[in-house]
Scaffold this motif. Structure first.
Motif, PDB file in Angstrom:
ATOM      1  N   PRO A  66      34.894  24.756  24.437  1.00  0.00           N
ATOM      2  CA  PRO A  66      35.064  26.077  25.050  1.00  0.00           C
ATOM      3  C   PRO A  66      36.529  26.463  25.086  1.00  0.00           C
ATOM      4  N   PHE A  67      36.773  27.770  24.937  1.00  0.00           N
ATOM      5  CA  PHE A  67      38.144  28.260  24.999  1.00  0.00           C
ATOM      6  C   PHE A  67      38.131  29.680  25.548  1.00  0.00           C
ATOM      7  N   SER A 106      29.925  28.662  27.330  1.00  0.00           N
ATOM      8  CA  SER A 106      29.218  29.876  27.777  1.00  0.00           C
ATOM      9  C   SER A 106      29.616  30.337  29.171  1.00  0.00           C
ATOM     10  N   ALA A 107      30.654  29.728  29.758  1.00  0.00           N
ATOM     11  CA  ALA A 107      31.139  30.208  31.051  1.00  0.00           C
ATOM     12  C   ALA A 107      31.862  31.541  30.847  1.00  0.00           C
ATOM     13  N   VAL A 108      32.091  32.240  31.931  1.00  0.00           N
ATOM     14  CA  VAL A 108      32.782  33.520  31.859  1.00  0.00           C
ATOM     15  C   VAL A 108      34.136  33.336  31.173  1.00  0.00           C
ATOM     16  N   GLY A 109      34.383  34.130  30.153  1.00  0.00           N
ATOM     17  CA  GLY A 109      35.643  34.065  29.439  1.00  0.00           C
ATOM     18  C   GLY A 109      35.625  33.223  28.180  1.00  0.00           C
ATOM     19  N   ASP A 110      34.607  32.363  28.006  1.00  0.00           N
ATOM     20  CA  ASP A 110      34.535  31.538  26.796  1.00  0.00           C
ATOM     21  C   ASP A 110      34.380  32.451  25.583  1.00  0.00           C
ATOM     22  N   LEU A 111      35.288  32.315  24.620  1.00  0.00           N
ATOM     23  CA  LEU A 111      35.323  33.215  23.462  1.00  0.00           C
ATOM     24  C   LEU A 111      34.402  32.787  22.329  1.00  0.00           C
ATOM     25  N   ASN A 112      33.825  31.610  22.407  1.00  0.00           N
ATOM     26  CA  ASN A 112      32.969  31.126  21.333  1.00  0.00           C
ATOM     27  C   ASN A 112      31.664  31.920  21.266  1.00  0.00           C
ATOM     28  N   ASP A 113      31.286  32.320  20.073  1.00  0.00           N
ATOM     29  CA  ASP A 113      29.993  32.961  19.824  1.00  0.00           C
ATOM     30  C   ASP A 113      29.006  31.849  19.478  1.00  0.00           C
TER      31      ASP A 113
END
Length: 261
Positions: A195-196, A207-214
């Protein structure tokens, strides 16, 4: 695709108590593990513990210095005894100056690394193992006129060398992990799912708020590209117990794995 834990996530826990860490990782629900760092345990003991906990070993991050001519035979012997199929170079260059310094950073140096990697891969393949390379941000950030280190690795390393894309590092480097995974299709033994967040960086969860991964697209292109392992790695230090973090990330990624055709 099997779900693995990159044990760098629980590195301190592993160093303090190998048996407890492997048992807990399996109880959380991981099917496989990828080691990082020194081989501080006898191979026969580690192999027995992995079997006891029904954990598959999908690879080991082995430092560049241990793959040089004076040490590679010793490295091969250990990993053969362990039954490790995949040796992964954790990094070259970057802020750690592994293999070359920042002043030496150039396309020519990366071409030389690619040639050395091809030679090392040939030795490993002769012994029944495979070589991989794990990416960081600088493989996408650094640019020599119109080429990046990632471009050089794609073009100049032999196809049997797998490219272990790290999704979070790729985003940090300003690139698109979905595109990078497509570019490396057929060379995707393992993909690191990290996550990033644009807000908190690696202090994030899958998948947390702000995670840029699709994640749905990442899972889809990993499947299409022949990836065998999705290895979760989390570098957060502010989210509490590392086993809890590993459990939360596994549960989140599982939802995408099962929901994405």
């Amino acid at each position: 695709m099997n779900l693995a834990l990159a044990l760098y996530t629980v590195y301190d826990e592993l160093q303090n108590d190998l048996e407890h860490t492997l048992r807990t990782v399996r109880e959380i629900g991981y099917q496989a593990v990828e080691f990082y760092g020194e081989t501080k345990w006898p191979a026969v003991k580690l192999k027995e513990l992995l079997a006891r906990n029904d954990l598959e070993l999908c690879g080991w991050h082995v430092e560049w210095k241990l793959l040089q001519p004076e040490l590679i035979r010793e490295t091969i012997r250990y990993h053969q005894e362990l039954g490790n199929p995949n040796i992964v170079i954790p990094c070259l260059g970057g802020p750690w100056n592994i293999g070359h310094t920042a002043e030496e950073n150039s396309a020519a140096v990366w071409e030389k690394h690619a040639g050395d990697m091809n030679r090392i891969a040939g030795l490993l393949e002769g012994e029944g193992m495979r070589l991989g390379y794990h990416t960081h941000a600088h493989e996408f950030e650094d640019r020599f006129e119109d080429v990046t280190p990632w471009d050089i690795l794609l073009e100049s390393t032999k196809p049997s060398i797998f490219l272990e894309l790290d999704t979070g590092n790729c985003l940090e480097g300003g690139a698109d992990p979905v595109l990078a995974i497509k570019q490396a299709a057929g060379r995707l033994e393992t993909v690191h799912c990290k996550p990033f967040s644009s807000i908190s960086g690696t202090e994030a969860g899958i998948s947390a708020v702000g995670d840029l991964n699709d994640w749905p697209s990442i899972v889809r292109v990993c499947r299409a590209g022949g990836c065998r392992y999705l290895a979760i790695e989390n570098e957060a230090v502010s989210r509490g117990n590392k086993f809890t973090v590993a459990r939360q990330d596994l549960q989140s990624l599982e939802l995408h794995l099962f929901d994405t055709p």
